[in-house]
Design a protein around this motif. Structure first.
Motif, PDB file in Angstrom:
ATOM      1  N   ASP A 221       0.497  -0.657   2.075  1.00 43.43           N
ATOM      2  CA  ASP A 221      -0.489   0.393   2.338  1.00 43.43           C
ATOM      3  C   ASP A 221      -1.641   0.217   1.349  1.00 43.43           C
ATOM      4  OD1 ASP A 221      -1.994   2.612   2.785  1.00 43.43           O
ATOM      5  OD2 ASP A 221      -0.456   4.069   2.226  1.00 43.43           O
ATOM      6  N   ALA A 223      -4.170   1.992   0.796  1.00 41.43           N
ATOM      7  CA  ALA A 223      -4.740   3.236   0.258  1.00 41.43           C
ATOM      8  C   ALA A 223      -4.318   3.480  -1.186  1.00 41.43           C
ATOM      9  CB  ALA A 223      -4.324   4.412   1.133  1.00 41.43           C
ATOM     10  N   ARG A 224      -3.141   3.003  -1.555  1.00 36.81           N
ATOM     11  CA  ARG A 224      -2.611   3.264  -2.887  1.00 36.81           C
ATOM     12  C   ARG A 224      -3.512   2.719  -3.990  1.00 36.81           C
ATOM     13  NH1 ARG A 224       3.655   1.823  -4.452  1.00 36.81           N
ATOM     14  NH2 ARG A 224       3.655   2.546  -6.631  1.00 36.81           N
ATOM     15  N   GLN A 279       7.821  -2.122  -2.970  1.00 34.21           N
ATOM     16  CA  GLN A 279       6.713  -1.543  -2.224  1.00 34.21           C
ATOM     17  C   GLN A 279       5.402  -1.595  -2.997  1.00 34.21           C
ATOM     18  OE1 GLN A 279       6.975  -0.674   1.011  1.00 34.21           O
ATOM     19  NE2 GLN A 279       4.743  -0.558   0.920  1.00 34.21           N
ATOM     20  N   ASP A 283       1.860  -2.969  -1.584  1.00 38.66           N
ATOM     21  CA  ASP A 283       0.645  -2.149  -1.574  1.00 38.66           C
ATOM     22  C   ASP A 283      -0.490  -2.817  -2.353  1.00 38.66           C
ATOM     23  OD1 ASP A 283       2.090  -0.309  -0.123  1.00 38.66           O
ATOM     24  OD2 ASP A 283       2.432   1.046  -1.810  1.00 38.66           O
ATOM     25  N   ALA A 286      -1.864  -5.511  -0.196  1.00 42.22           N
ATOM     26  CA  ALA A 286      -2.631  -4.933   0.903  1.00 42.22           C
ATOM     27  C   ALA A 286      -4.028  -4.513   0.446  1.00 42.22           C
ATOM     28  CB  ALA A 286      -1.887  -3.740   1.493  1.00 42.22           C
ATOM     29  N   ASN A 501       0.661  -7.291  10.988  1.00 46.21           N
ATOM     30  CA  ASN A 501      -0.652  -6.662  11.147  1.00 46.21           C
ATOM     31  C   ASN A 501      -1.211  -6.816  12.551  1.00 46.21           C
ATOM     32  OD1 ASN A 501      -1.316  -9.362  11.173  1.00 46.21           O
ATOM     33  ND2 ASN A 501      -2.608  -9.310   9.345  1.00 46.21           N
TER      34      ASN A 501
END
Length: 573
Positions: A221, A223-224, A279, A283, A286, A501
């Motif tokens: 993700d 956004a993190r 994770q 992230d 990403a 993706n």
């Protein structure tokens, strides 16, 4: 047409990474090969002795026949970093590294000068010409496209002091390319530096495994860490800049980390190479990829504005990021985008030779446009299987039909035929092929054939005439350098080639490009109804693509491959 003839030009990439050699004779590209394909040392920085010997043999000449040696770096241009020391000393974030940085660039300038001089001693009659690194990238990317005119965007980690250049290119006459730089960004504004630094932090080898991080990014993700990367890599009207509080300025000496303690505090500790992937690592990957896409799109738009060209050539190490290239295509900034088969430093051997040949008033260039099968071939190798007692071989009556049948039945097969490909992608001459229709094929390929991370995707090769049925790219992709969206038909029938993706890094195949592979795809389609195969490079993790029959047989014997089709001979174990 010009009539002067400088004749034999040897282009070299050497002493940094991805050593390679290219040879032009009267302007014609006789051959090109990366040293790793012959030495078995991946990304080797050694002088490309084997590659040089092969290109000279291919032209039936000796070192004494070489007129010009073209080298892909210019020593004096490293010193362009020196005047910036005053500004660096004034900032609290760069002050401590300012003097070591200048010392490092000066040291590399002197070392490059010595290496350039040493090259001349290997070729007694030759003049040695050093070519600005980005100019070699620009020339190769445009010459390989075969287009009459284009914009050229080169993005890498470092070429002397340049990291990003925007150019305009045209053919003054067919085979006479001319490239003019319009804008340049210099270190420390380096997108390749950022990607390499985070790759290393995540536990993979910088300069080798950035593609692993690109694949991992699909599972995270962004956004993190989106805000962090927006601060770290800031867009500007002319390009971008780096925040030295997060990415400290480069020092060309070991012992200077590429990430700051602040970056690590705001993200995660460095991951050991064999530690579990968590994770937070997904992230971080990403967010890195997302910011890379943003910057590349920004640079592409800037390139279109400056040049006005509807076509774009992309070169440099960052051009191997197929996701970002796919984003540029999807954005519709250009009518067509081209990435040469060897966009990284190895390809600069061709670019250096081409620049030097044309600057010397040589004949018009030929053999570069659209060419990717440029290395050694072994048309009738004697297969002595004594070193591999578990292997046996026979010659099928029809190799095309036999291979297609075996693939349709679920076997994973290595393919060794024709000349070695240029660049980091196997394009059907040194490939591992498999059916995308078999359950568990990706898991098996990663675990027992390639010995690599389970999240790594595999690329499809497709008959060019049927590409639009399965993929949304909307243009040709002969060198497997672009990530494409997929259609409902692909989702329904070949989900194995679709990454997390929702994209696939495809290779479109025409009969003119690779007659044998085209025939195999057609034969596979007749059996299965699907004109698509999984294609990955003929190697295992940590090893270069197999350039010789011996390397290919080693790969078969030491991996989970079911068989190897070696120049028409079917080898099994």
């Amino acid at each position: 047409m010009r009539t002067s003839v400088p004749s034999v030009v040897l282009g070299l990439c050497s002493y940094t990474h991805d050593s390679a050699a290219a040879l032009l004779v009267d302007g014609e590209l006789v051959g090109f090969v990366e040293e790793e394909r012959l030495s078995q040392t991946k990304h080797t920085r050694d002088y490309p002795r084997n590659a040089v010997q092969w290109v000279l043999r291919e032209a039936d000449i000796t070192a004494a026949d070489v007129d010009i040696v073209a080298y892909n770096f210019r020593a004096s241009r490293y010193l362009a970093a020196v005047p910036g020391v005053a500004g660096l000393l004034r900032s609290v974030h760069t002050r401590q590294r300012a003097l070591p940085r200048i010392a490092g660039f000066t040291k590399v300038a002197l070392r490059t000068a010595r290496r350039t001089q040493a090259l001349g001693e290997l070729f007694p009659r030759a003049r040695v010409r050093s070519v600005l690194h980005h100019r070699t990238h620009q020339m190769y990317a445009f010459a390989a496209s075969g287009w009459d005119s284009a914009a050229v965007l080169v993005v890498d980690s470092l070429g002397e002091t340049q990291t990003t250049t925007i150019s305009t290119a045209r053919q003054r006459a067919p085979g006479w390319p001319q490239v003019r730089t319009l804008r340049a960004l210099r270190d420390p504004a380096s997108l390749g530096y950022v990607y390499g630094a985070v790759t290393e932090h995540l536990g993979w080898r910088r300069g080798d495994e950035e593609g692993t991080v690109m694949a991992l990014a699909a599972l995270g993700d962004p956004a993190r860490f989106r805000g962090l990367f927006a601060r770290a890599v800031r867009l500007s009207p002319n390009g971008f800049s780096l925040d030295p509080a997060l990415f400290p300025i480069r020092v060309l000496t070991s012992g200077y980390p590429r990430l700051s303690p602040r970056f690590i505090t705001e993200t995660c500790p460095a991951r050991p190479a064999h530690a579990p992937v968590e994770q937070v690592h997904r992230d971080l990957a990403a967010a890195l990829q997302e910011r890379t896409d943003v910057v590349m799109l920004h640079l592409a738009r800037r390139t279109r504005t400056l040049t006005g060209s509807p076509r774009l050539c992309v070169g440099g190490g960052v051009a191997t990021n197929c996701v970002s290239i796919g984003r540029i295509i999807d954005a519709g900034i250009f009518e067509e985008v081209f990435v040469p088969p060897a966009p990284g430093d190895a390809g600069t051997a061709i670019g250096a030779a081409a620049v030097t040949h044309l600057d010397a008033g040589g004949w018009l260039l030929s053999g570069i446009a659209g060419a990717c099968y440029l290395g050694p071939s072994f048309p009738a190798p004697e297969i002595d299987l004594t070193p591999w007692p578990g292997l046996s071989a026979h010659t099928p009556e029809d190799p095309v039909e036999h291979l297609a049948e075996q693939l349709a039945e679920g076997r994973i097969v290595g393919l060794f035929q024709g000349r070695v490909e240029a660049g980091p992608r196997a394009l059907g001459n040194r490939s591992i092929l498999a059916s995308p229709l078999n359950n568990g094929v990706i898991e098996r390929l990663n675990a027992t054939v390639k010995f690599r991370e389970s999240f790594r995707p595999f690329a499809p090769m497709v008959l060019a005439d049927h590409a639009a049925d399965y993929f949304t790219l909307g243009q040709s992709a002969p060198f497997m350098s672009m990530a494409s969206g997929v259609t409902d038909l692909a989702r329904a029938h070949i989900p194995a080639v679709i990454h997390a993706n929702g994209t696939a890094r495809l290779q479109t195949v025409t009969k003119d490009q690779n007659p044998f592979v085209h025939a195999v795809l057609e034969a596979f389609k007749r059996r299965t109804g699907v004109p698509v195969l999984i294609n990955t490079s003929l190697n295992v993790k940590g090893k270069p693509i197999c350039g010789t029959p011996r390397m290919a047989l080693d790969c078969l014997a030491s991996s989970g491959l079911d068989a190897l089709l070696l120049e028409g001979r079917w080898v099994t174990k």
